[in-house]
Motif scaffolding. Structure first.
Motif, PDB file in Angstrom:
ATOM      1  N   ARG A   1      60.249  30.209 -51.778  1.00 51.51           N
ATOM      2  CA  ARG A   1      61.164  30.521 -50.668  1.00 51.51           C
ATOM      3  C   ARG A   1      61.811  29.232 -50.140  1.00 51.51           C
ATOM      4  NH1 ARG A   1      61.563  35.296 -48.326  1.00 51.51           N
ATOM      5  NH2 ARG A   1      60.185  36.971 -49.020  1.00 51.51           N
TER       6      ARG A   1
ATOM      7  N   HIS B   1      64.750  27.999 -52.335  1.00 53.52           N
ATOM      8  CA  HIS B   1      66.024  28.690 -52.164  1.00 53.52           C
ATOM      9  C   HIS B   1      66.622  28.430 -50.773  1.00 53.52           C
ATOM     10  CE1 HIS B   1      66.358  30.956 -55.959  1.00 53.52           C
ATOM     11  NE2 HIS B   1      65.052  30.685 -56.005  1.00 53.52           N
ATOM     12  N   LYS B   2      65.773  28.268 -49.774  1.00 51.45           N
ATOM     13  CA  LYS B   2      66.298  27.889 -48.460  1.00 51.45           C
ATOM     14  C   LYS B   2      66.912  26.486 -48.517  1.00 51.45           C
ATOM     15  CE  LYS B   2      62.991  30.670 -45.815  1.00 51.45           C
ATOM     16  NZ  LYS B   2      61.761  30.642 -44.996  1.00 51.45           N
ATOM     17  N   THR B   3      66.293  25.618 -49.310  1.00 52.91           N
ATOM     18  CA  THR B   3      66.833  24.255 -49.448  1.00 52.91           C
ATOM     19  C   THR B   3      68.162  24.273 -50.178  1.00 52.91           C
ATOM     20  OG1 THR B   3      64.569  23.388 -49.496  1.00 52.91           O
ATOM     21  CG2 THR B   3      66.329  21.925 -50.265  1.00 52.91           C
TER      22      THR B   3
ATOM     23  N   ALA C   1      70.343  26.672 -50.145  1.00 55.62           N
ATOM     24  CA  ALA C   1      71.340  27.162 -49.184  1.00 55.62           C
ATOM     25  C   ALA C   1      71.662  26.104 -48.138  1.00 55.62           C
ATOM     26  CB  ALA C   1      70.829  28.432 -48.512  1.00 55.62           C
ATOM     27  N   GLY C   2      70.631  25.426 -47.636  1.00 57.21           N
ATOM     28  CA  GLY C   2      70.848  24.430 -46.591  1.00 57.21           C
ATOM     29  C   GLY C   2      71.602  23.219 -47.077  1.00 57.21           C
TER      30      GLY C   2
ATOM     31  N   ARG D   1      66.376  17.583 -46.055  1.00 57.36           N
ATOM     32  CA  ARG D   1      65.924  18.849 -46.663  1.00 57.36           C
ATOM     33  C   ARG D   1      65.325  18.605 -48.048  1.00 57.36           C
ATOM     34  NH1 ARG D   1      68.313  23.290 -43.802  1.00 57.36           N
ATOM     35  NH2 ARG D   1      70.273  22.721 -42.782  1.00 57.36           N
TER      36      ARG D   1
ATOM     37  N   ALA E   1      71.409  30.085 -54.278  1.00 57.25           N
ATOM     38  CA  ALA E   1      70.220  30.561 -53.578  1.00 57.25           C
ATOM     39  C   ALA E   1      70.134  32.081 -53.660  1.00 57.25           C
ATOM     40  CB  ALA E   1      70.258  30.118 -52.119  1.00 57.25           C
TER      41      ALA E   1
ATOM     42  N   PRO F   1      69.651  35.305 -51.955  1.00 57.75           N
ATOM     43  CA  PRO F   1      69.729  35.697 -50.544  1.00 57.75           C
ATOM     44  C   PRO F   1      68.445  36.323 -50.015  1.00 57.75           C
ATOM     45  CG  PRO F   1      71.700  36.389 -51.736  1.00 57.75           C
ATOM     46  CD  PRO F   1      70.728  35.906 -52.764  1.00 57.75           C
TER      47      PRO F   1
ATOM     48  N   VAL G   1      66.127  33.617 -48.915  1.00 62.46           N
ATOM     49  CA  VAL G   1      66.587  32.767 -47.819  1.00 62.46           C
ATOM     50  C   VAL G   1      66.288  33.405 -46.472  1.00 62.46           C
ATOM     51  CG1 VAL G   1      68.647  31.759 -46.752  1.00 62.46           C
ATOM     52  CG2 VAL G   1      68.360  31.668 -49.222  1.00 62.46           C
TER      53      VAL G   1
ATOM     54  N   GLU H   1      64.356  34.940 -43.538  1.00 61.78           N
ATOM     55  CA  GLU H   1      63.005  34.750 -43.024  1.00 61.78           C
ATOM     56  C   GLU H   1      62.258  36.078 -42.977  1.00 61.78           C
ATOM     57  OE1 GLU H   1      61.460  32.071 -42.248  1.00 61.78           O
ATOM     58  OE2 GLU H   1      63.017  30.527 -42.110  1.00 61.78           O
TER      59      GLU H   1
END
Length: 856
Positions: A701, A704-706, A708-709, A725, A787, A789, A792, A794
């Protein structure tokens, strides 16, 4: 542990990229284009840390956009004309061309060690005949279109260098290089009619929403649109009149005197019969022409003995002074002065004992007690002591005064601009020759197109003061293209701002010989999507480029108004300053070492050192760090990483040894992490396991958040956040020991994602790690990671719980939790129960994923 071989690796991948032509750009209508351009450098001899920061930022953007699918143009060239080359010719006895080309070769080599994704096939140098020949043609087209002309103008003249100096080259009234007192002289100069586009340049700023606001404001102020009244005073005892322009006709009843420029025709007429006035004018002309010089100089005047009649009261006469703070180039070269409401006028009035009559007071002030002391009142307010204007606010009073002047036939309301036409003549050798000849019979004659280019002679000498072209025994002698009689070439060369006003267009098709560029190429590539450079170019270079683009459009070269749709201004690179504690002499960082106590001392003697302020790197204070040394020691990627990670790119950056050491340590940590994984990684492209352990799931997780960020951060130039990040993700991946279910697969996905994300920042390391992970294709050619979705989003959200509107608790609840369940969770919380004090809930309001409000 294996050690990352930085020198071998960086050289290897630079050779591969170059050999495969990875960054060669071609027009491709099927792909969206993205033109990235850093302001091209002057070839001074060596790159500095400001260059490293500037080109690192541009390269990150270029590589990121390329990975995102854009057809990227990222070129490089050299702003190669200029006075420093002539200074070098004088000091080092070397030809300016040789000095310039040697510097270009050195700096090109240094920039290539940075691993920049530059299309070097498009390289240009503005001193090349192949470049400036097209500039000469443009000028001649501007001349035909009425956008270029010649006139006499007052200039800054350095009597030692025998050349015109720009205002910026006059420091405290002296030439920046010679230290000689600068004089004002009236010379015939070539001008470009930038004022023809004043309103369009102003309105165009409204479309530049990807420019920094402060740059737009600086340009707006430089253009300086003002509305006011142009009116005429009758001169007592004379038939002629004195015309002035004012933005404050509301203050006419506070007038104390009128003043004219030392270069006003009336001043020249009066000086012919007054030696004292002639000497005063000569003193004023030694002041220089820059606004800064005039604003900071002591306000001085000469009483002409003339008076003018107030336009609203024929019995009221005002003395006329010649004043050193009135510029002939602005307005009409004459003003009326209201000392109470203009600081410059007030200083002058106090010096010469002239009346100070307040006519505007703040709305809440007591008229009987309102006075002006040492500071003029420049705010809005209500008129007093002003006859028919009394009681009106300032804007209404301006309108009424303007109407009355028009009705009396004394003036008219008008709009004026501070912007003045661009004087482009320079009495120097190392610049583009101005393509005209001077014929006694025909006057000024443009050089015909078929006789272009007018090429600089190479056999010049610098043994006489002034312009070597004017002293050349043969070059300036030619024949008139019209009548064939002997004629003289123009020996002035162009201001070097001209070369930088269109180079971005030449990059679109730099090999074109019969034209500056092809219409097809500029229509595809322009405008520049992202322009990057220092804030010091906020006005002149950017304004001149905007003008030149409009002039090219007028002459049919292209169909474009704004050359740069996006602009980013990076901060400076700073460093501590050091002095010898005994002598006070500046010391370079390489002169120092730390003793056993951790204090800086001189390496050669151990003598104590005084550590000074952190300031912009400069040769004069020796607080410079040589990029070649840094890249040779730590590698380009470490320098790039530090430039990106230390602070937001628009702010100043402090270069520190600990910072570059930290970047180098992280590079080696990343190298070991990927090449010494705790478990054998599955093959590239292996399918995802059916299930993952909790640690592997959490790490995936974060991957993929990284993605996107970092994608968003790079898009918005938040490079330091992107680096943070990436470091967070590498920490998380480092905690996977390979023993959990799916660890190996997540490590493979995480390492590949990590390598792709750092690719624009540390391209050599990333390319090597990509190969180490088993890939045979180049990372430079890979698309940007996407990423998922679903990963991403939470799983849980923080929800505030209020009791009667006051925050009493914060709960971690599943996203989109059922309202009844969310209500029960809130009511069960101990803090909420205490706040309810045993009372029942009358109402519970649940705003999903945000807040729960309990009413008791």
């Amino acid at each position: 542990m294996s050690r990352y071989n930085v020198k071998e690796t960086e050289a290897k991948w630079q050779g591969v990229w170059d050999g495969k032509g990875c960054f060669t750009a071609r027009e491709d209508a099927s792909r969206p284009k993205y033109y990235v351009l850093e302001m091209f450098p002057y070839p001074s001899g060596r790159i500095h840390m400001g260059h490293v920061r500037n080109y690192t930022i541009g390269d990150v953007i270029a590589r990121f956009k390329r990975a995102k699918g854009f057809n990227v143009l990222h070129p490089m060239g050299w702003d190669a004309f200029g006075l420093p080359a002539e200074n070098a010719a004088l000091e080092k006895k070397v030809h300016p061309a040789a000095w310039t080309r040697e510097n270009i070769a050195t700096m090109r080599g240094q920039l290539k060690t940075m691993g920049l994704s530059i299309d070097w096939d498009r390289e240009i140098a503005t001193c090349d005949v192949e470049y400036y020949r097209h500039e000469q043609k443009m000028f001649l087209d501007f001349l035909k279109a009425g956008l270029a002309y010649r006139k006499e103008s007052w200039v800054n003249w350095d009597p030692v260098d025998n050349t015109v100096l720009a205002n910026e080259q006059v420091i405290d009234g002296r030439g920046w290089r010679t230290g000689a007192l600068v004089e004002k002289r009236k010379l015939s100069q070539w001008f470009l009619k930038i004022t023809a586009f004043a309103e369009d340049l102003l309105k165009g700023l409204e479309t530049l929403d990807r420019w920094p606001e402060r740059v737009r404001i600086m340009q707006e102020n430089w253009i300086g649109k003002s509305t006011g009244v142009r009116f005429r005073f009758s001169i007592k005892g004379r038939e002629d009149e004195l015309e002035v322009f004012t933005t404050r006709p509301d203050t006419l009843f506070g007038a104390s005197f009128a003043a004219i420029s030392p270069n006003h025709p009336l001043a020249a007429e009066l000086a012919a019969s007054s030696p004292e006035l002639a000497e005063f004018i000569a003193e004023c002309n030694r002041l220089g022409t820059s606004e800064e010089a005039i604003e900071t100089a002591e306000k001085r005047g000469f009483d002409t003995g003339l008076t003018v009649v107030h336009p609203f009261d024929p019995s009221w006469e005002l003395p006329v002074y010649v004043a050193n703070f009135v510029l002939m180039e602005y307005g009409t070269g004459a003003i009326f002065a209201c000392p109470a409401h203009d600081q410059r006028d007030l200083d002058f009035a106090r010096k010469y004992g002239l009346p100070v009559r307040p006519v505007v007071i703040s709305a809440d002030a007591d008229p009987a007690a309102f006075e002006v002391g040492t500071e003029a009142y420049t705010g809005p307010g209500v008129l007093r002591n002003s006859a028919f204007l009394d009681g009106l606010d300032t804007e209404s009073a301006k309108e009424e005064a303007g109407k009355r002047l028009e009705a009396a036939g004394r003036g008219e309301r008008t709009t004026q601009y501070r912007l003045r036409d661009w004087g482009v003549s320079r009495q120097r050798y190392w610049g583009c020759p101005i393509p005209v000849v001077h014929c006694e019979s025909c006057g000024i004659v443009p050089v015909p197109d078929d006789q272009l280019p007018v090429v600089l002679p190479e056999d010049v000498t610098f043994d006489k003061p002034g312009n070597p072209l004017a002293h050349h025994p043969t070059w300036k002698h030619t024949s008139c293209p019209t009548c064939g009689k002997p004629a003289l070439r123009e020996t002035d060369t162009f201001d070097t701002f001209i070369e930088s006003s269109w180079y971005f267009a030449r990059f679109c098709s730099p090999k074109t010989e019969d034209a500056a560029f092809t219409r097809e190429a500029v229509d595809y590539w322009l405008g520049v999507d992202q322009y990057i450079g220092g804030i010091e170019h906020a006005v002149l270079h950017l304004l001149y480029s905007r003008f030149w683009t409009r002039a090219l459009k007028t002459c049919g070269y292209l169909n474009l108004d704004e050359p740069f749709t996006g602009l980013f201004t990076q901060g400076m690179v700073n460093h501590e300053t050091y002095k010898d504690a005994g002598t006070g002499a500046w010391l370079a960082p390489t002169d120092l070492t730390k003793n056993d106590k951790g204090e800086w001392v001189r390496t050669d003697s151990g003598a104590p050192v005084t550590v000074g302020r952190v300031e912009k790197m400069s040769k004069s204070k020796k607080n410079v760090v040589d990029p070649a040394h840094i890249i040779g020691t730590y590698g380009a990627d470490a320098a790039r990483l530090f430039m990106l990670s230390d602070s937001p790119p628009e702010r100043d950056l402090e270069w520190t040894e600990s910072g570059i050491d930290g970047a180098w340590r992280y590079i080696n940590r990343l190298w070991r992490m990927v090449t010494e994984a705790p478990v054998e990684l599955p093959a590239a492209g292996a399918p995802k396991p059916e299930s993952l352990g909790p640690k592997a799931e959490a790490a995936r997780r974060l991957v993929h958040k990284t993605i996107a960020g970092v994608s968003e951060d790079l898009d918005k130039f938040r490079f330091n956040k992107a680096v943070a990040r990436v470091r967070e993700l590498s920490n998380a991946l480092g905690e996977l020991d390979g023993k959990g279910e799916g660890d190996a697969w997540v490590l493979r996905e995480g390492f590949e994602s990590l390598v792709r994300l750092v690719g624009p920042m540390m391209p050599h390391l990333a390319e090597e790690l990509w190969a180490q992970l088993g890939h045979t294709d180049l990372l430079a050619d890979q698309p940007w990671p996407e990423a998922d979705p679903a990963l991403v989003v939470e799983d849980s959200v923080k929800v505030a719980v209020q009791v009667n509107g006051k925050l009493r608790a914060t709960l971690d609840l599943p996203r989109d939790m059922d309202k009844d369940a969310a209500e029960q969770a809130a009511l069960a919380d101990a803090n909420v129960q205490r706040a309810m004090d045993g009372k029942p809930a009358r109402k519970v309001i649940v705003v999903p994923n945000r807040v729960i409000n309990v009413v008791v």
